[in-house]
Design an enzyme around this catalytic site. Structure first.
Site, PDB file in Angstrom:
ATOM      1  CG  ASN A 154     -11.203   0.306  -1.458  1.00 27.88           C
ATOM      2  OD1 ASN A 154     -11.137   1.513  -1.663  1.00 27.88           O
ATOM      3  ND2 ASN A 154     -12.339  -0.328  -1.256  1.00 27.88           N
ATOM      4  CD  GLU A 198     -15.240  -0.356   9.134  1.00 24.68           C
ATOM      5  OE1 GLU A 198     -14.933   0.576   9.887  1.00 24.68           O
ATOM      6  OE2 GLU A 198     -14.844  -0.462   7.973  1.00 24.68           O
ATOM      7  CB  SER A 219     -12.237 -13.658   3.565  1.00 23.16           C
ATOM      8  OG  SER A 219     -11.009 -13.128   3.136  1.00 23.16           O
ATOM      9  N   GLY A 250     -11.106  -7.954  10.939  1.00 19.00           N
ATOM     10  CA  GLY A 250     -10.754  -9.149  11.694  1.00 19.00           C
ATOM     11  C   GLY A 250     -10.430 -10.337  10.823  1.00 19.00           C
ATOM     12  CD  GLU A 251      -7.782 -14.815   9.403  1.00 12.73           C
ATOM     13  OE1 GLU A 251      -7.352 -14.272   8.391  1.00 12.73           O
ATOM     14  OE2 GLU A 251      -8.512 -15.840   9.369  1.00 12.73           O
ATOM     15  CB  CYS A 256     -12.316  -4.335   6.160  1.00 12.81           C
ATOM     16  SG  CYS A 256     -10.632  -4.885   6.067  1.00 12.81           S
ATOM     17  CB  CYS A 307      -7.310  -7.279  12.180  1.00 17.55           C
ATOM     18  SG  CYS A 307      -6.749  -8.842  11.458  1.00 17.55           S
ATOM     19  CB  CYS A 320      -2.743  -7.088   5.652  1.00 22.22           C
ATOM     20  SG  CYS A 320      -3.126  -8.804   6.055  1.00 22.22           S
ATOM     21  CB  CYS A 362      -5.715  -4.098   5.940  1.00 21.52           C
ATOM     22  SG  CYS A 362      -7.244  -4.303   6.856  1.00 21.52           S
ATOM     23  CB  SER A 390      -6.086 -12.617   1.759  1.00 19.01           C
ATOM     24  OG  SER A 390      -7.414 -12.292   2.028  1.00 19.01           O
ATOM     25  CG  LEU A 391      -1.843 -16.268  -2.849  1.00 15.56           C
ATOM     26  CD1 LEU A 391      -1.634 -17.268  -1.726  1.00 15.56           C
ATOM     27  CD2 LEU A 391      -2.063 -17.030  -4.161  1.00 15.56           C
ATOM     28  CG  HIS A 392      -3.476 -10.013  -0.990  1.00 19.20           C
ATOM     29  ND1 HIS A 392      -4.559  -9.833  -1.820  1.00 19.20           N
ATOM     30  CD2 HIS A 392      -3.997 -10.033   0.273  1.00 19.20           C
ATOM     31  CE1 HIS A 392      -5.661  -9.732  -1.106  1.00 19.20           C
ATOM     32  NE2 HIS A 392      -5.353  -9.857   0.162  1.00 19.20           N
ATOM     33  CB  CYS A 417     -18.887  -7.525   3.842  1.00 14.70           C
ATOM     34  SG  CYS A 417     -17.153  -7.607   4.315  1.00 14.70           S
TER      35      CYS A 417
HETATM   36  S1  SF4 Z   1      -6.755  -7.665   5.480  1.00 12.09           S
HETATM   37 FE1  SF4 Z   1      -7.961  -8.930   6.883  1.00 12.09          FE
HETATM   38  S2  SF4 Z   1      -6.420 -10.197   7.931  1.00 12.09           S
HETATM   39 FE2  SF4 Z   1      -5.286  -8.507   6.986  1.00 12.09          FE
HETATM   40  S3  SF4 Z   1      -5.172  -6.938   8.607  1.00 12.09           S
HETATM   41 FE3  SF4 Z   1      -7.013  -6.496   7.378  1.00 12.09          FE
HETATM   42  S4  SF4 Z   1      -8.706  -7.501   8.451  1.00 12.09           S
HETATM   43 FE4  SF4 Z   1      -6.777  -8.391   9.217  1.00 12.09          FE
END
Ligand code: SF4
Length: 364
Positions: free
Chosen positions: A310, A108, A211, A179-180, A353, A128, A132, A135, A234-236, A121
């Protein structure tokens, strides 16, 4: 099972699968391909230009001889993605696309219309591996890497679609979909050079944002490329304890190492790093966390992008309350941190995502 899904399953032995995706070829590779096909090398350059001007078929490449066009048709596909779904947000500024790949995997991407241009995006992997907790892309783990051509195809397919709306073509990309990107380093770098190539899509490095969840050695490697794209980390969380609760990658690299690599990125490229911080209710959003974050980021140019979480149905984590968000912003600002709160675009179309893809599979 829906008709679309049936077609997806029956597509397994499509002849498309045996052809090479021409969007995955660099100009240099196309030039040597032409020689192998018994053609003059400059034809490779012509083909490359056609592709990035948006040609959807070889028959559109009218300055090539018919014999060459037939050879190309026999050997290549032009990165065809099949559009499975297209959702437009109620404010008509965000469009989410779900695409079927040649091997029946689904990806997507999300188009966002801003006053300064249209930004896509896009996804860099199917699924992935980073896991996280907040996600939706992480739910099935990593399925496979996307090729550079499959990343490029997302831009070109979206451009074909929005041409019908009289929207300008995509002028910026963020590698922030499923994805990363740094976990698919080689293909991502190839894509970045393809999209930047002045003879091809000609996108400025400044219009590209990558990112990452914080793969420290790869951030340093990217810094050494000195291509000056924007980096978002992405620190979070303001400390390792909280970060380890919500991001698996925090078990591999400490927050100090992530900040160190980000400083290195700034030193090598001169580009200020953005830190993404998703505000999760009662997890990372109390005033002490804001003070801790501001201490962590002192001493080098950076920027914090606060994102109210989100929510997705696979996680029990909740978006912070508006009052908590405002308090967090106020503390960062009064501590001298450069902070913005990201607009929540596309909430009504599952804009985060992995959400649309997950919902699609659940419908089957
Ligand atoms: S936030 Fe990004 S790095 Fe983390 S699981 Fe989702 S897609 Fe992967």
């Amino acid at each position: 099972m829906t008709d679309e899904a049936n077609e997806t399953m029956n597509n397994k032995h499509s002849p498309m699968k045996d052809k090479i995706d021409i969007l995955d070829r660099t100009p240099e590779e196309l030039i040597s391909d032409m020689e192998l096909l018994g053609e003059r090398p400059y034809r490779g350059e012509q083909v490359f230009q056609w592709l990035y001007q948006g040609a959807a078929s070889f028959s559109e490449m009218t300055n090539l001889p018919k014999t060459l066009r037939r050879k190309l048709e026999g050997k290549y596909i032009i990165g065809k993605l099949k559009q499975l779904k297209r959702l437009v947000s109620s404010d008509k500024r965000t469009i989410k696309y779900l695409y079927l790949l040649a091997d029946n995997n689904i990806i997507e991407c999300v188009l966002m219309k801003y006053h300064y241009g249209n930004t896509l995006c896009l996804s860099t992997q199917v699924g992935c591996a980073m896991g996280c907790s907040f996600c939706a892309s992480a739910t099935g783990g990593l399925v496979r890497q996307l090729t550079a051509g499959e990343m490029m195809a997302q831009i070109l397919e979206v451009n074909r679609d929005i041409a019908g709306l009289n929207w300008e073509p995509v002028s910026g990309v963020v590698l922030m979909g499923s994805g990363e990107p740094l976990d698919n380093y080689e293909n991502t770098m190839k894509f970045l050079h393809q999209v930047h190539n002045p003879r091809g899509y000609n996108m400025s490095w400044r219009k590209i944002t990558l990112s990452t969840c914080g793969l420290v050695p790869k951030i340093r490697l990217l810094a050494d490329e000195e291509i000056g794209i924007n980096l978002a980390v992405s620190l979070h969380a303001p400390n390792d304890k909280i970060r380890r609760k919500i991001m698996k990658i925090a078990n591999a690299y400490t927050i100090e190492e992530v900040i160190g690599a980000s400083k290195y990125y700034f030193e090598k490229t001169g580009r200020r790093v953005t830190f993404e911080y998703a505000l999760i209710s009662n997890v990372n959003d109390n005033p002490e966390h804001a003070f801790e974050l501001s201490r962590l980021l002192k001493g080098f140019p950076n920027h914090v992008n606060l994102i109210p979480l989100n929510e997705n149905r696979h996680s029990s984590q909740k978006r912070s309350q508006d009052a908590a968000i405002q308090r967090f912003v106020d503390i960062l600002k009064s501590s001298g941190v450069n902070v913005t709160q990201r607009r929540e675009m596309g909430l009504d179309i599952q804009g985060a995502c992995g959400q649309l893809k997950t919902a699609y599979y659940e419908e089957l």
